[in-house]
Design an enzyme around this catalytic site. Structure first.
Site, PDB file in Angstrom:
ATOM      1  N   SER A 138      -9.249  -0.396   6.538  1.00  0.00           N
ATOM      2  CA  SER A 138      -9.267  -1.421   7.574  1.00  0.00           C
ATOM      3  C   SER A 138      -7.863  -1.718   8.067  1.00  0.00           C
ATOM      4  O   SER A 138      -7.670  -2.584   8.893  1.00  0.00           O
ATOM      5  CB  SER A 138      -9.897  -2.702   7.033  1.00  0.00           C
ATOM      6  OG  SER A 138      -9.122  -3.206   5.973  1.00  0.00           O
ATOM      7  N   LYS A 164       0.796  -1.219   0.000  1.00  0.00           N
ATOM      8  CA  LYS A 164       0.000   0.000   0.000  1.00  0.00           C
ATOM      9  C   LYS A 164       0.840   1.286   0.000  1.00  0.00           C
ATOM     10  O   LYS A 164       0.376   2.333  -0.444  1.00  0.00           O
ATOM     11  CB  LYS A 164      -0.911   0.012   1.226  1.00  0.00           C
ATOM     12  CG  LYS A 164      -1.994  -1.058   1.198  1.00  0.00           C
ATOM     13  CD  LYS A 164      -3.158  -0.630   0.324  1.00  0.00           C
ATOM     14  CE  LYS A 164      -4.356  -1.564   0.492  1.00  0.00           C
ATOM     15  NZ  LYS A 164      -5.473  -1.150  -0.386  1.00  0.00           N
TER      16      LYS A 164
END
Lengths: 316, 316
Positions: free
Chosen positions: B76, B51
């Protein structure tokens, strides 16, 4: 002698049969340690540890007659797996003598690689004598874990690879049991960078090398209680100790708690599974056992074979 | 559009700020899977997952005015950590909206990177609307987890690196949640090797992408119960789904048991800590979900951020 020629020959011989393991960095580790650290990931090596280097070099150097007779090794674990795997790939019969309290995962893995296993009593039998008798009885060739220049030359290839990737290290650290990994890595590192500083690391509770280094001769200790099951050797090697004396600036030690905390950090932050023995050099850096003037540090994470039950306990 | 130019720009922009993660192999895994598998280790990436690629590319592309206002992300977990770290390094204020049942380790890590955290109720609040309202109220710039071409271009760099190292892959697999990693990696892989076959993988219990792929339009599912906490998105992305439709040969799914068994294998045999979401693509290979005629397989191990308590349970 552990010559550069012997190391270069080892490299040619074993490179097609081993992984070139990655060198990784972690800014989180660097922040905690206050150093710039480069980790050579031998936990990602074939059979889970650096040991496949020496074992492959030794076994591939045997004569055809020796290969026909088969080989024997004595080991608390990683050397056993390495000899079993390297032996199988060379088509050689492998017998392994293991202490009866060796970690289950290591016993199972050694058996999976096709070796026959014979157990001995670690506390009451001399493992070297036990294996020697066995070798003589069955006419097998001994593949020792460290006291053999072909083994040392194999382990040295780990040092070459690390220095190729990061030539300008101030120092290298390796876990130290019999001293094979350290002797190999330090010899290779010095050949490439003559000013590099070299530090073997062992558990404070298994400090035969530190005691020997201080006294200037090989000192034997009682069976050590350390959680680092790969570093329970009771006396430095005959061939390795003179190399340690010559190349080590100091012998560093770490406590059991430092080993466990480092294992957890390396697992949860760096996402690498390293066994207790395998993190000792990293622990010495994390817990600031190095002189303040070294900045760029090479660390061997030497293996990753840990019993899942022990691992579950350590991270719970 | 996710163009090659956009991907190449992303690469120049982020390369100095991320790790080039290693590609590793495991003969043991190959034997079990019956394929030759190359693992791209994004679990060893900064902040523990791929990410950081998209987040860094997006944040470094903001205008000075946007940087002064600050950013907000809803996630999340791994996207949150990535935005927090990339934001801190760019000197930008970061607010993160997280579900109130996010794994503790991910919450703690996000806070450690200096982000402010606001919790919302995952089961009863629409996370996108919640974050949009927040962004408007505080005048923050939204950094979405996948529906943004700068994010996708960042994730695509993972595919470039993998294909550079192993150009002759038959196929690539990536875990699929919103679809950002898959869309990026598949686009990059096809640009380099136009015949490569691409497969997104998701849990069978969170198969919004498979359902959508079969139906030919985006299908929403109820909050999925999967253990793969990073793959609980309920509908494919607006920008990513057309790319999935165009580039995926099929959408593969794996059971919860297959995820757990693969996680254990990768940890104990390959010595890599990969989170539940991160092993789904590996699980699809291990449990033979691929067509029999693919031989050389690229797999993204997408992240390694797992709660130590959950890990201890899974390996006990």
């Amino acid at each position: 002698m552990l010559t550069t020629d012997l190391i270069n020959e080892a490299r040619e011989r074993i490179t097609p049969r081993i992984h070139r393991t990655p060198v990784v960095t972690s800014r989180q580790f660097n922040e905690v340690a206050g150093k710039e650290v480069f980790f050579k990931c031998e936990n990602l090596q074939r059979a889970g540890a650096f040991k496949i280097r020496g074992a492959t070099n030794k076994i591939r150097s045997l004569s055809d007659e020796e290969k026909r007779r088969g080989i024997v090794a004595f080991s608390s674990g990683n050397h056993a797996q390495a000899v079993a795997l390297a032996g199988r790939e060379a088509g050689v019969r492998v017998l392994v003598a293991m202490p009866d309290d060796a970690p289950k995962a290591k016993v199972a893995a050694t058996r999976d690689y096709g070796a026959e296993i014979i157990f001995y009593d670690r506390l009451n039998e001399d493992r070297q004598k036990f294996a020697m008798d066995l070798a003589e009885r069955e006419r097998l060739v001994m593949v020792p874990p460290y006291d053999d220049y072909l083994i040392l030359a194999g382990q040295a290839t780990c040092g070459i690879e690390m220095l190729e990737e990061v030539p300008d290290l101030d120092c290298v650290l390796a876990p130290c049991s019999g001293g094979g990994l350290f002797a190999g890595v330090a010899t290779a590192a010095r050949a490439i960078n003559p000013r590099i500083r070299c530090f073997p690391v062992e558990p404070a509770s298994a400090d035969d090398t530190r005691q020997s280094f201080v006294k200037g001769e090989r000192v034997a200790i009682p069976p050590p209680p350390t959680i680092a099951d790969g570093l329970r050797v009771q006396i430095p090697g005959e061939l390795t100790f003179p190399i340690v004396q010559q190349l080590a600036e100091d012998v560093l030690t770490v406590t059991e708690e430092e080993i466990i905390e480092t294992l957890r950090f390396v697992l949860t932050r760096m996402k690498l599974l390293v066994e207790t023995s395998g993190v000792t050099a990293a622990a010495a850096v994390m817990f600031k056992k190095l002189p303040p003037d070294v900045k760029r540090v090479g660390v061997v994470l030497s293996g990753g074979n840990i019993d899942p039950d022990l691992l579950a306990k350590l991270i719970a």
